[in-house]
Write a protein that holds these residues in place. Structure first.
Motif, PDB file in Angstrom:
ATOM      1  N   SER A 162       3.019  -9.530   7.431  1.00  0.00           N
ATOM      2  CA  SER A 162       1.982  -9.537   8.467  1.00  0.00           C
ATOM      3  C   SER A 162       1.458  -8.151   8.782  1.00  0.00           C
ATOM      4  CB  SER A 162       2.536 -10.151   9.751  1.00  0.00           C
ATOM      5  OG  SER A 162       3.537  -9.306  10.296  1.00  0.00           O
ATOM      6  N   GLY A 163       2.154  -7.126   8.303  1.00  0.00           N
ATOM      7  CA  GLY A 163       1.759  -5.750   8.606  1.00  0.00           C
ATOM      8  C   GLY A 163       2.391  -5.191   9.848  1.00  0.00           C
ATOM      9  N   ILE A 164       3.308  -5.945  10.450  1.00  0.00           N
ATOM     10  CA  ILE A 164       3.873  -5.513  11.730  1.00  0.00           C
ATOM     11  C   ILE A 164       4.603  -4.181  11.620  1.00  0.00           C
ATOM     12  CG2 ILE A 164       5.969  -6.904  11.413  1.00  0.00           C
ATOM     13  CD1 ILE A 164       5.962  -7.338  14.457  1.00  0.00           C
ATOM     14  N   LEU A 165       5.298  -3.946  10.501  1.00  0.00           N
ATOM     15  CA  LEU A 165       6.027  -2.680  10.354  1.00  0.00           C
ATOM     16  C   LEU A 165       5.076  -1.529  10.058  1.00  0.00           C
ATOM     17  CD1 LEU A 165       9.137  -3.912   8.310  1.00  0.00           C
ATOM     18  CD2 LEU A 165       8.875  -3.709  10.791  1.00  0.00           C
ATOM     19  N   SER A 166       4.056  -1.782   9.245  1.00  0.00           N
ATOM     20  CA  SER A 166       3.035  -0.753   8.987  1.00  0.00           C
ATOM     21  C   SER A 166       2.362  -0.341  10.287  1.00  0.00           C
ATOM     22  CB  SER A 166       1.975  -1.294   8.019  1.00  0.00           C
ATOM     23  OG  SER A 166       2.512  -1.555   6.745  1.00  0.00           O
ATOM     24  N   ILE A 167       1.986  -1.321  11.076  1.00  0.00           N
ATOM     25  CA  ILE A 167       1.289  -1.045  12.334  1.00  0.00           C
ATOM     26  C   ILE A 167       2.219  -0.327  13.299  1.00  0.00           C
ATOM     27  CG2 ILE A 167       0.169  -2.116  14.325  1.00  0.00           C
ATOM     28  CD1 ILE A 167      -0.641  -4.398  12.298  1.00  0.00           C
ATOM     29  N   ALA A 168       3.490  -0.735  13.338  1.00  0.00           N
ATOM     30  CA  ALA A 168       4.459  -0.061  14.208  1.00  0.00           C
ATOM     31  C   ALA A 168       4.542   1.424  13.861  1.00  0.00           C
ATOM     32  CB  ALA A 168       5.827  -0.713  14.080  1.00  0.00           C
ATOM     33  N   ALA A 169       4.651   1.723  12.554  1.00  0.00           N
ATOM     34  CA  ALA A 169       4.733   3.127  12.139  1.00  0.00           C
ATOM     35  C   ALA A 169       3.493   3.901  12.574  1.00  0.00           C
ATOM     36  CB  ALA A 169       4.906   3.202  10.627  1.00  0.00           C
ATOM     37  N   LEU A 170       2.327   3.267  12.468  1.00  0.00           N
ATOM     38  CA  LEU A 170       1.078   3.943  12.808  1.00  0.00           C
ATOM     39  C   LEU A 170       0.935   4.170  14.311  1.00  0.00           C
ATOM     40  CD1 LEU A 170      -1.201   2.100  10.258  1.00  0.00           C
ATOM     41  CD2 LEU A 170      -0.771   4.577  10.292  1.00  0.00           C
ATOM     42  N   VAL A 171       1.217   3.148  15.123  1.00  0.00           N
ATOM     43  CA  VAL A 171       1.062   3.340  16.573  1.00  0.00           C
ATOM     44  C   VAL A 171       2.106   4.319  17.115  1.00  0.00           C
ATOM     45  CG1 VAL A 171       0.009   1.071  16.907  1.00  0.00           C
ATOM     46  CG2 VAL A 171       2.485   1.332  17.225  1.00  0.00           C
ATOM     47  N   LEU A 172       3.209   4.473  16.374  1.00  0.00           N
ATOM     48  CA  LEU A 172       4.234   5.439  16.785  1.00  0.00           C
ATOM     49  C   LEU A 172       3.886   6.867  16.365  1.00  0.00           C
ATOM     50  CD1 LEU A 172       7.404   3.326  15.960  1.00  0.00           C
ATOM     51  CD2 LEU A 172       6.803   4.203  18.235  1.00  0.00           C
ATOM     52  N   GLY A 173       2.881   7.019  15.485  1.00  0.00           N
ATOM     53  CA  GLY A 173       2.420   8.357  15.162  1.00  0.00           C
ATOM     54  C   GLY A 173       2.384   8.745  13.704  1.00  0.00           C
ATOM     55  N   ALA A 174       2.625   7.804  12.779  1.00  0.00           N
ATOM     56  CA  ALA A 174       2.596   8.142  11.354  1.00  0.00           C
ATOM     57  C   ALA A 174       1.214   8.648  10.954  1.00  0.00           C
ATOM     58  CB  ALA A 174       2.970   6.929  10.513  1.00  0.00           C
ATOM     59  N   LYS A 175       1.228   9.643  10.062  1.00  0.00           N
ATOM     60  CA  LYS A 175      -0.029  10.213   9.573  1.00  0.00           C
ATOM     61  C   LYS A 175      -0.778   9.222   8.699  1.00  0.00           C
ATOM     62  CE  LYS A 175      -1.714  14.075   6.731  1.00  0.00           C
ATOM     63  NZ  LYS A 175      -1.302  15.269   5.934  1.00  0.00           N
ATOM     64  N   ARG A 176      -0.042   8.539   7.817  1.00  0.00           N
ATOM     65  CA  ARG A 176      -0.642   7.550   6.921  1.00  0.00           C
ATOM     66  C   ARG A 176       0.423   6.572   6.460  1.00  0.00           C
ATOM     67  NH1 ARG A 176      -5.591   7.495   5.757  1.00  0.00           N
ATOM     68  NH2 ARG A 176      -6.367   5.975   4.272  1.00  0.00           N
ATOM     69  N   VAL A 177       0.015   5.305   6.229  1.00  0.00           N
ATOM     70  CA  VAL A 177       0.936   4.249   5.799  1.00  0.00           C
ATOM     71  C   VAL A 177       0.338   3.515   4.614  1.00  0.00           C
ATOM     72  CG1 VAL A 177       2.037   2.061   6.428  1.00  0.00           C
ATOM     73  CG2 VAL A 177       1.982   3.933   8.078  1.00  0.00           C
ATOM     74  N   LEU A 178       1.197   3.208   3.637  1.00  0.00           N
ATOM     75  CA  LEU A 178       0.813   2.341   2.530  1.00  0.00           C
ATOM     76  C   LEU A 178       1.597   1.036   2.656  1.00  0.00           C
ATOM     77  CD1 LEU A 178      -0.619   1.822  -0.207  1.00  0.00           C
ATOM     78  CD2 LEU A 178       1.398   2.820  -1.324  1.00  0.00           C
ATOM     79  N   GLY A 179       0.888  -0.086   2.772  1.00  0.00           N
ATOM     80  CA  GLY A 179       1.512  -1.405   2.801  1.00  0.00           C
ATOM     81  C   GLY A 179       1.369  -2.058   1.437  1.00  0.00           C
ATOM     82  N   VAL A 180       2.478  -2.579   0.906  1.00  0.00           N
ATOM     83  CA  VAL A 180       2.482  -3.182  -0.426  1.00  0.00           C
ATOM     84  C   VAL A 180       3.007  -4.607  -0.322  1.00  0.00           C
ATOM     85  CG1 VAL A 180       3.456  -3.049  -2.755  1.00  0.00           C
ATOM     86  CG2 VAL A 180       2.859  -0.947  -1.528  1.00  0.00           C
ATOM     87  N   ASP A 181       2.306  -5.543  -0.974  1.00  0.00           N
ATOM     88  CA  ASP A 181       2.785  -6.927  -1.001  1.00  0.00           C
ATOM     89  C   ASP A 181       2.168  -7.648  -2.198  1.00  0.00           C
ATOM     90  OD1 ASP A 181       4.195  -8.658   1.560  1.00  0.00           O
ATOM     91  OD2 ASP A 181       3.399  -9.807  -0.127  1.00  0.00           O
ATOM     92  N   LEU A 182       2.932  -8.609  -2.731  1.00  0.00           N
ATOM     93  CA  LEU A 182       2.444  -9.437  -3.841  1.00  0.00           C
ATOM     94  C   LEU A 182       1.429 -10.470  -3.377  1.00  0.00           C
ATOM     95  CD1 LEU A 182       5.762 -10.239  -5.744  1.00  0.00           C
ATOM     96  CD2 LEU A 182       3.766  -9.138  -6.755  1.00  0.00           C
ATOM     97  N   ASP A 183       1.520 -10.876  -2.117  1.00  0.00           N
ATOM     98  CA  ASP A 183       0.762 -12.010  -1.599  1.00  0.00           C
ATOM     99  C   ASP A 183      -0.567 -11.550  -1.012  1.00  0.00           C
ATOM    100  OD1 ASP A 183      -0.191 -14.212  -0.074  1.00  0.00           O
ATOM    101  OD2 ASP A 183       1.840 -14.985   0.115  1.00  0.00           O
ATOM    102  N   GLU A 184      -1.673 -12.067  -1.550  1.00  0.00           N
ATOM    103  CA  GLU A 184      -2.997 -11.690  -1.046  1.00  0.00           C
ATOM    104  C   GLU A 184      -3.167 -12.074   0.424  1.00  0.00           C
ATOM    105  OE1 GLU A 184      -5.319  -9.850  -2.247  1.00  0.00           O
ATOM    106  OE2 GLU A 184      -4.422  -9.541  -4.221  1.00  0.00           O
ATOM    107  N   GLN A 185      -2.546 -13.197   0.821  1.00  0.00           N
ATOM    108  CA  GLN A 185      -2.629 -13.616   2.219  1.00  0.00           C
ATOM    109  C   GLN A 185      -1.956 -12.599   3.124  1.00  0.00           C
ATOM    110  OE1 GLN A 185      -1.205 -17.660   2.566  1.00  0.00           O
ATOM    111  NE2 GLN A 185      -2.554 -18.025   4.286  1.00  0.00           N
ATOM    112  N   ALA A 186      -0.844 -12.045   2.654  1.00  0.00           N
ATOM    113  CA  ALA A 186      -0.149 -11.020   3.424  1.00  0.00           C
ATOM    114  C   ALA A 186      -1.020  -9.774   3.562  1.00  0.00           C
ATOM    115  CB  ALA A 186       1.178 -10.671   2.755  1.00  0.00           C
ATOM    116  N   LEU A 187      -1.676  -9.387   2.484  1.00  0.00           N
ATOM    117  CA  LEU A 187      -2.534  -8.204   2.543  1.00  0.00           C
ATOM    118  C   LEU A 187      -3.692  -8.425   3.516  1.00  0.00           C
ATOM    119  CD1 LEU A 187      -2.667  -7.237  -1.252  1.00  0.00           C
ATOM    120  CD2 LEU A 187      -1.140  -6.366   0.520  1.00  0.00           C
ATOM    121  N   GLN A 188      -4.232  -9.644   3.519  1.00  0.00           N
ATOM    122  CA  GLN A 188      -5.319  -9.953   4.455  1.00  0.00           C
ATOM    123  C   GLN A 188      -4.821  -9.919   5.899  1.00  0.00           C
ATOM    124  OE1 GLN A 188      -7.181 -13.788   3.908  1.00  0.00           O
ATOM    125  NE2 GLN A 188      -8.267 -13.667   5.861  1.00  0.00           N
TER     126      GLN A 188
END
Length: 295
Positions: A169-195
């Motif tokens: 769902s991107g919850i961990l990527s978003i968590a890292a970003l709202v906490l202050g990460a400079k940049r995040v790469l999210g990787v997943d096999l599932d196109e629905q997950a990427l959306q």
């Protein structure tokens, strides 16, 4: 408008012909569940296994009658004994809205909050992830996700770059970003997950610092300051070499989706290049975290 739900205990009857017959009859949804107590914790890659004894639930428009469904099932199972069937009328409702009403804000670490869309954060000034359950596979309620969110929230340094491998769902990527990460790469096999990750990131106004790709499109020359992978133990073991390519000496790494009795086998796959701390456990699940010592 009300609906008709049928419960069919298939046990060892081949489910595919029954499913096809019910879909042809106009089933709106079909769900399989375990009729005994035989959990499938980790199917092999490429497999979609079912339990040895099955229960099928199908939802129909109430206009259909019970007998029509029984005839369709009888025709699908050939000479097998007729399975036990139970019918119930289900009141119409907005299922997603009904589910949302049961969700409450959740806190991770000292001030990271996951709040359903439209719900106020209980702590003024808290760091908030806004997540729409209608677009997400994970909301932080599962222990494996909660362990990762706690780990991210409690990291000493929230800046730098983060790889979220198996972003869902991107919850961990978003968590890292709202906490202050400079940049995040999210990787997943599932196109629905990427959306889902893109849409949830947009809701939280962090899309400019987020990239989401399939594994084969990830740039293997990139090195990350933190890596989080919430998948399953067998997949984590298979990914050990690939995840190492994204590390530099000192990268912090967290591995989740691991049952406590699987922690040792996952540790073994990574211990030549990761110095692990003691596992963090929540119920039957464990999170392994450590620091990369060799690349």
């Amino acid at each position: 408008m009300n609906w008709l739900r049928v419960h069919i205990v298939l046990e060892r009857i081949d489910p595919l012909p029954v499913e096809q017959a019910l879909v042809k009859l106009g089933a709106i949804s079909i769900e399989f569940s375990d009729a005994a107590d035989n959990p499938i914790l980790e199917p092999a890659p490429g497999e979609t296994p079912l339990w040895p004894t099955l229960c099928l639930r199908a939802l129909f428009d109430r206009a259909i009658d019970d007998t029509t469904i029984q005839i369709a099932v009888a025709g699908a199972i050939n000479a097998a004994p007729m399975p036990a069937m139970r019918f119930e009328e289900v009141a119409n409702q907005d299922w997603i809205e009904s589910w949302k009403q049961t969700l409450q804000p959740m806190r991770f670490g000292s001030d990271l909050w996951v709040c359903p869309t439209g719900t106020a954060c209980p702590e003024p000034g808290g760091t908030v992830i806004e997540l729409d359950p209608g677009l997400a596979f994970g909301t932080g309620s599962h222990p494996t996700t909660a362990l990762c969110l706690d780990w991210l929230a409690n990291c000493d340094n929230h800046t730098g770059t983060v790889l979220d491998y198996g972003c869902g769902s991107g919850i961990l990527s978003i968590a890292a970003l709202v906490l202050g990460a400079k940049r995040v790469l999210g990787v997943d096999l599932d196109e629905q997950a990427l959306q889902a990750t893109r849409e949830n990131a947009g809701r939280n106004h962090v899309t400019k610092r987020l990239d989401v790709v399939r594994p084969e499109s990830a740039d293997k020359t990139l090195k990350f300051d933190r890596i989080v992978a919430n998948i399953l133990s067998g997949t984590l073991i298979e990914l050990a070499t690939e995840l190492q390519t994204f590390c530099h000496t000192g990268t912090r790494i967290a591995l989740s989706g691991i049952l406590t009795n699987q922690a040792e086998s996952v540790t073994t796959a990574y211990k030549s290049w990761v110095k692990f701390e003691l596992p963090i456990e929540r119920g039957d699940w464990a999170l392994l975290s450590g620091t990369v010592i060799a690349t």
